[in-house]
Write an enzyme that holds these catalytic residues in place. Structure first.
Site, PDB file in Angstrom:
ATOM      1  N   SER A  22      49.794 116.328 -72.304  1.00 46.50           N
ATOM      2  CA  SER A  22      49.124 115.124 -72.995  1.00 46.50           C
ATOM      3  C   SER A  22      49.717 114.627 -74.022  1.00 46.50           C
ATOM      4  O   SER A  22      51.012 114.915 -74.729  1.00 46.50           O
ATOM      5  CB  SER A  22      47.817 115.803 -73.343  1.00 46.50           C
ATOM      6  N   TYR A 174      47.485 123.972 -91.304  1.00 44.25           N
ATOM      7  CA  TYR A 174      48.394 122.715 -90.393  1.00 44.25           C
ATOM      8  C   TYR A 174      49.402 122.426 -91.034  1.00 44.25           C
ATOM      9  O   TYR A 174      50.594 122.196 -90.631  1.00 44.25           O
ATOM     10  CB  TYR A 174      47.407 121.580 -90.182  1.00 44.25           C
TER      11      TYR A 174
HETATM   12  N1  LIG Z   1      48.727 112.492 -83.002  1.00 39.61           N
HETATM   13  C1  LIG Z   1      49.169 112.675 -84.321  1.00 39.61           C
HETATM   14  O1  LIG Z   1      48.940 111.308 -84.995  1.00 39.61           O
HETATM   15  C2  LIG Z   1      50.178 113.226 -84.876  1.00 39.61           C
HETATM   16  C3  LIG Z   1      50.695 113.096 -86.352  1.00 39.61           C
HETATM   17  C4  LIG Z   1      51.550 113.903 -86.479  1.00 39.61           C
HETATM   18  C5  LIG Z   1      52.172 115.033 -85.943  1.00 39.61           C
HETATM   19  N2  LIG Z   1      51.767 115.097 -84.484  1.00 39.61           N
HETATM   20  C6  LIG Z   1      52.317 116.284 -83.491  1.00 39.61           C
HETATM   21  O2  LIG Z   1      52.709 115.975 -82.480  1.00 39.61           O
HETATM   22  C7  LIG Z   1      52.797 116.904 -81.617  1.00 39.61           C
HETATM   23  C8  LIG Z   1      51.910 116.304 -80.244  1.00 39.61           C
HETATM   24  O3  LIG Z   1      50.522 116.302 -80.720  1.00 39.61           O
HETATM   25  P1  LIG Z   1      49.551 115.203 -79.729  1.00 39.61           P
HETATM   26  O4  LIG Z   1      49.141 114.146 -80.737  1.00 39.61           O
HETATM   27  O5  LIG Z   1      50.354 114.794 -78.617  1.00 39.61           O
HETATM   28  O6  LIG Z   1      48.429 116.247 -79.317  1.00 39.61           O
HETATM   29  P2  LIG Z   1      47.780 116.748 -78.130  1.00 39.61           P
HETATM   30  O7  LIG Z   1      47.585 115.560 -77.210  1.00 39.61           O
HETATM   31  O8  LIG Z   1      46.623 117.745 -78.444  1.00 39.61           O
HETATM   32  O9  LIG Z   1      48.971 117.734 -77.419  1.00 39.61           O
HETATM   33  C9  LIG Z   1      49.488 118.772 -77.721  1.00 39.61           C
HETATM   34  C10 LIG Z   1      49.977 119.609 -76.852  1.00 39.61           C
HETATM   35  O10 LIG Z   1      50.080 120.974 -77.291  1.00 39.61           O
HETATM   36  C11 LIG Z   1      49.832 121.812 -76.041  1.00 39.61           C
HETATM   37  N3  LIG Z   1      49.274 123.055 -76.801  1.00 39.61           N
HETATM   38  C12 LIG Z   1      48.627 123.515 -77.752  1.00 39.61           C
HETATM   39  N4  LIG Z   1      48.487 124.820 -77.560  1.00 39.61           N
HETATM   40  C13 LIG Z   1      49.190 125.390 -76.982  1.00 39.61           C
HETATM   41  C14 LIG Z   1      49.646 126.656 -76.619  1.00 39.61           C
HETATM   42  N5  LIG Z   1      48.973 127.820 -77.215  1.00 39.61           N
HETATM   43  N6  LIG Z   1      50.561 126.977 -75.712  1.00 39.61           N
HETATM   44  C15 LIG Z   1      51.204 125.879 -75.246  1.00 39.61           C
HETATM   45  N7  LIG Z   1      50.925 124.559 -75.491  1.00 39.61           N
HETATM   46  C16 LIG Z   1      49.980 124.198 -76.138  1.00 39.61           C
HETATM   47  C17 LIG Z   1      48.351 121.177 -75.816  1.00 39.61           C
HETATM   48  O11 LIG Z   1      48.217 121.733 -74.406  1.00 39.61           O
HETATM   49  P3  LIG Z   1      46.573 121.651 -73.897  1.00 39.61           P
HETATM   50  O12 LIG Z   1      46.470 120.242 -73.544  1.00 39.61           O
HETATM   51  O13 LIG Z   1      46.491 122.715 -72.754  1.00 39.61           O
HETATM   52  O14 LIG Z   1      45.900 121.940 -75.104  1.00 39.61           O
HETATM   53  C18 LIG Z   1      48.902 119.756 -75.682  1.00 39.61           C
HETATM   54  O15 LIG Z   1      49.697 119.713 -74.218  1.00 39.61           O
HETATM   55  C19 LIG Z   1      52.117 117.885 -82.076  1.00 39.61           C
HETATM   56  O16 LIG Z   1      53.120 118.926 -82.618  1.00 39.61           O
HETATM   57  C20 LIG Z   1      51.432 117.479 -83.385  1.00 39.61           C
HETATM   58  O17 LIG Z   1      51.405 118.394 -84.669  1.00 39.61           O
HETATM   59  C21 LIG Z   1      50.846 114.364 -84.020  1.00 39.61           C
END
Ligand SMILES: NC(=O)c1ccc[n+]([C@@H]2O[C@H](COP(=O)([O-])OP(=O)(O)OC[C@H]3O[C@@H](n4cnc5c(N)ncnc54)[C@H](OP(=O)(O)O)[C@@H]3O)[C@@H](O)[C@H]2O)c1
Length: 300
Positions: A22, A174
């Site tokens: 995702s 976080y």
């Molecule tokens: N979006 C933002 O604005 C933002 C800003 C700063 C940093 N980030 C960083 O970007 C990265 C990606 O986040 P995103 O925004 O793309 O969020 P996301 O759509 O929620 O994606 C997170 C991913 O991590 C997986 N995950 C969570 N817990 C897990 C576990 N126990 N084992 C294996 N996989 C796990 C989720 O799997 P499931 O779908 O199965 O839960 C999902 O595939 C993260 O490190 C986040 O901290 C994002």
């Protein structure tokens, strides 16, 4: 303005992306696949991973796709997955430590660590260590660690609270997990340089990107955040700093890349600011020692 169209050809390269089903991880995996790489999608839920594989296969790509299902909430699952991956591929060119969880209700990993510290940082430390022999077999391989602007809200990692020994503050934990990610990125680069190894450690952050990361926020908090931040970037754009870190030619080891707009919230990849604690050698060494002991892994 750097976009995925500027990515060098990736055929012949193998990449593993965690959290690839995702958001930013999905877009990162798809872009690498479209550029010709053999991409291994890592996720914890088989249906969500298979769905992502189907969506990527139906895109106009030239690469090869595989998947691996394991939870970063379990260090033994990380170990088993790394062993399985190591039995199937002979080298790893790109590891994107992307998966993450933000402000979940209080909880612990299988190994008893606070969820965000355990998943966002500790499991990725262990995964990198366990896949390191494969990374060494590729020439010029890269470990990309996805952090966040939120790392600046943490002054240090309180190693006396990693099992929630004190209290639970979801936002603080976080920020701490994302500071730990960056300390890991910087510490890894320092160790790679010292050992003279042909592997780069690079950091990235996606500014503010629409994804499932906000799933644990209340509607009111989410709307308040939107009011402050304005429209969020689409996930394909949020993936650009990770893709830049993973593939761009002029990336430097220890470099950290995020959106080039105001406060690094939106835009296209550019060097981003790393907080002082994220670069502090004493803090990094303390975290490193702790992580090696907690995960039972040694990087090198
Ligand atoms: N979006 C933002 O604005 C933002 C800003 C700063 C940093 N980030 C960083 O970007 C990265 C990606 O986040 P995103 O925004 O793309 O969020 P996301 O759509 O929620 O994606 C997170 C991913 O991590 C997986 N995950 C969570 N817990 C897990 C576990 N126990 N084992 C294996 N996989 C796990 C989720 O799997 P499931 O779908 O199965 O839960 C999902 O595939 C993260 O490190 C986040 O901290 C994002």
């Amino acid at each position: 303005m750097w976009t995925a169209n500027d990515m060098p050809e990736q055929s012949g390269k193998t990449a593993l992306v965690t959290g690839a089903n995702s958001g930013i991880g999905f877009e990162t995996a798809m872009a690498l696949y479209r550029a010709g790489a053999h991409v291994i999608l890592a996720g914890r839920n088989i249906e969500r991973v298979e769905n992502a594989v189907d969506r990527i296969l139906s895109s106009n790509g030239e690469g090869k796709l595989d998947s691996v299902v394991f939870s970063l909430s379990s260090l033994s699952e990380v170990k088993t997955a790394a062993e399985m991956i190591s039995s199937k591929i002979s080298k790893l060119d790109i590891l994107v430590n992307n998966a993450g969880v933000m402000t979940p209700p209080a909880g612990k990993t299988e190994d008893g660590f606070e969820l965000q510290f355990g998943i966002n940082f500790l499991a990725h430390f262990a995964l990198t260590a366990r896949l390191f022999p494969l990374l060494r077999k590729a020439s010029g391989s890269r470990v990309v660690t996805v952090s966040s602007g939120a790392h600046k809200f943490a002054g240090s990692v309180d190693l006396n609270n990693v099992r929630t020994e004190k209290d639970y503050d979801a936002g603080r934990e976080y920020a701490i997990s994302k500071l730990a990610d960056l300390q890991f990125m910087v510490g890894l680069q320092q160790r790679l340089e010292k050992a003279g190894l042909d592997v780069l450690s690079v950091g990235a952050h996606p500014g503010v990107t629409a994804s499932d990361l906000s799933r644990h926020m209340t509607k009111a908090d989410y709307n308040a955040a939107l009011e402050q931040l304005g429209e969020l970037m689409p996930a394909w754009q949020g993936a650009l700093p990770s893709l830049y870190a993973a593939t761009a030619k002029n990336v430097t080891g220890g470099g950290y890349y995020g959106p080039d707009g105001e406060r690094e919230l939106k835009g296209y990849p550019a060097p981003a600011v790393i907080s002082k604690p994220a670069k502090d050698p004493a803090l990094i060494n303390k975290l490193w020692k702790f992580a090696e002991e907690a995960t039972g892994t040694l990087l090198f």
